[in-house]
Design a protein around this motif. Structure first.
Motif, PDB file in Angstrom:
ATOM      1  N   THR A   1      57.283  14.583 -74.911  1.00  0.00           N
ATOM      2  CA  THR A   1      56.933  15.718 -75.751  1.00  0.00           C
ATOM      3  C   THR A   1      55.607  16.330 -75.301  1.00  0.00           C
ATOM      4  O   THR A   1      55.462  17.558 -75.283  1.00  0.00           O
TER       5      THR A   1
ATOM      6  N   LYS B   1      50.164  15.509 -84.849  1.00  0.00           N
ATOM      7  CA  LYS B   1      50.694  14.428 -85.681  1.00  0.00           C
ATOM      8  C   LYS B   1      49.836  14.223 -86.927  1.00  0.00           C
ATOM      9  O   LYS B   1      50.344  13.862 -87.982  1.00  0.00           O
TER      10      LYS B   1
ATOM     11  N   TYR C   1      58.963  17.470 -84.660  1.00  0.00           N
ATOM     12  CA  TYR C   1      60.375  17.099 -84.619  1.00  0.00           C
ATOM     13  C   TYR C   1      60.889  17.355 -83.209  1.00  0.00           C
ATOM     14  O   TYR C   1      60.656  18.426 -82.652  1.00  0.00           O
ATOM     15  N   ASN C   2      61.588  16.377 -82.646  1.00  0.00           N
ATOM     16  CA  ASN C   2      62.236  16.599 -81.363  1.00  0.00           C
ATOM     17  C   ASN C   2      63.608  17.200 -81.590  1.00  0.00           C
ATOM     18  O   ASN C   2      64.279  16.910 -82.582  1.00  0.00           O
TER      19      ASN C   2
ATOM     20  N   THR D   1      53.917  17.820 -88.738  1.00  0.00           N
ATOM     21  CA  THR D   1      55.025  16.975 -88.319  1.00  0.00           C
ATOM     22  C   THR D   1      55.658  17.575 -87.067  1.00  0.00           C
ATOM     23  O   THR D   1      55.873  18.780 -86.998  1.00  0.00           O
TER      24      THR D   1
ATOM     25  N   ARG E   1      64.971  15.238 -85.011  1.00  0.00           N
ATOM     26  CA  ARG E   1      64.442  14.019 -85.610  1.00  0.00           C
ATOM     27  C   ARG E   1      62.933  14.023 -85.438  1.00  0.00           C
ATOM     28  O   ARG E   1      62.404  14.533 -84.445  1.00  0.00           O
ATOM     29  N   GLU E   2      62.264  13.425 -86.403  1.00  0.00           N
ATOM     30  CA  GLU E   2      60.818  13.322 -86.324  1.00  0.00           C
ATOM     31  C   GLU E   2      60.431  12.569 -85.056  1.00  0.00           C
ATOM     32  O   GLU E   2      61.119  11.630 -84.640  1.00  0.00           O
ATOM     33  N   LEU E   3      59.330  12.993 -84.446  1.00  0.00           N
ATOM     34  CA  LEU E   3      58.851  12.407 -83.195  1.00  0.00           C
ATOM     35  C   LEU E   3      58.739  10.892 -83.302  1.00  0.00           C
ATOM     36  O   LEU E   3      58.169  10.373 -84.258  1.00  0.00           O
ATOM     37  N   SER E   4      59.262  10.193 -82.307  1.00  0.00           N
ATOM     38  CA  SER E   4      59.107   8.736 -82.211  1.00  0.00           C
ATOM     39  C   SER E   4      58.169   8.442 -81.045  1.00  0.00           C
ATOM     40  O   SER E   4      58.035   9.247 -80.119  1.00  0.00           O
ATOM     41  N   GLU E   5      57.512   7.306 -81.099  1.00  0.00           N
ATOM     42  CA  GLU E   5      56.509   6.948 -80.071  1.00  0.00           C
ATOM     43  C   GLU E   5      57.103   6.923 -78.666  1.00  0.00           C
ATOM     44  O   GLU E   5      56.419   7.254 -77.701  1.00  0.00           O
ATOM     45  N   ASP E   6      58.375   6.552 -78.533  1.00  0.00           N
ATOM     46  CA  ASP E   6      58.970   6.488 -77.195  1.00  0.00           C
ATOM     47  C   ASP E   6      59.143   7.871 -76.565  1.00  0.00           C
ATOM     48  O   ASP E   6      59.343   7.982 -75.358  1.00  0.00           O
TER      49      ASP E   6
END
Length: 168
Positions: free
Chosen positions: A16, A52, A58-59, A56, A6-11
């Motif tokens: 990361t 960023k 992704y985690n 992109t 999934r694309e990196l989220s701020e949390d």
């Protein structure tokens, strides 16, 4: 094994960034770089901010746990560059990277990417093996290096296209 990307989220930004530190210092270790050149978590936060902006991130998830990441840049003519892939050390050797690459392939096809490029240093044979197993089979570019500091010279040699080079 439930692997997703999934694309990196701020949390997951700090998690990361710490993975980036581990990745960068793995490469420093491969090259026997002095500790003064090793990356800090603060530098990794800056790296992640830059990534960023330029591409992109992704985690990679095993079930609901973030265990790695991809950094991908997209370019003209529908091509992409896999700039970095990282799987946390305790999860390596379990096929997670390979499964994650399959998920990345699905995403690239969905985005109508026609080709993906990846750079790898010759000394990182485990990465070369993974990329080859995941379908990277076209030699696209050869990067040569000239050391002015002879302490950086290596002894191991490799024959490539009829030329003999030191393997870095």
């Amino acid at each position: 094994m439930n692997i997703n990307i999934r694309e990196l989220s701020e949390d997951l930004f700090l998690t990361t960034a710490k993975m980036i530190t581990e990745l960068m210092n793995y490469h420093r270790k491969l090259n026997n770089a002095p500790k003064k050149y090793w990356q800090t978590d603060e530098e990794s936060k800056e790296t992640l901010e830059y990534w960023k902006e330029e591409g992109t991130v992704y985690n990679v998830f095993l079930d609901d746990e973030a265990v790695g990441f991809f950094y991908v840049r997209f370019g003209g003519q529908n091509v992409a560059w896999l700039e970095d892939i990282f799987i946390s050390e305790q999860y390596r050797g379990k096929g997670i990277g390979r499964f994650a690459m399959e998920k990345l392939d699905e995403l690239m096809i969905e985005k109508e990417v026609v080709a993906m490029f990846v750079d790898v240093i010759p000394r990182n044979t485990s990465a070369i093996k993974l990329y080859k197993e995941c379908g990277f089979d076209h030699l696209n570019l050869i990067q040569l290096r000239k050391n002015y500091d002879k302490k950086l010279d290596k002894d191991e040699e490799i024959d490539l296209l009829g030329f003999n080079f030191k393997k870095y």
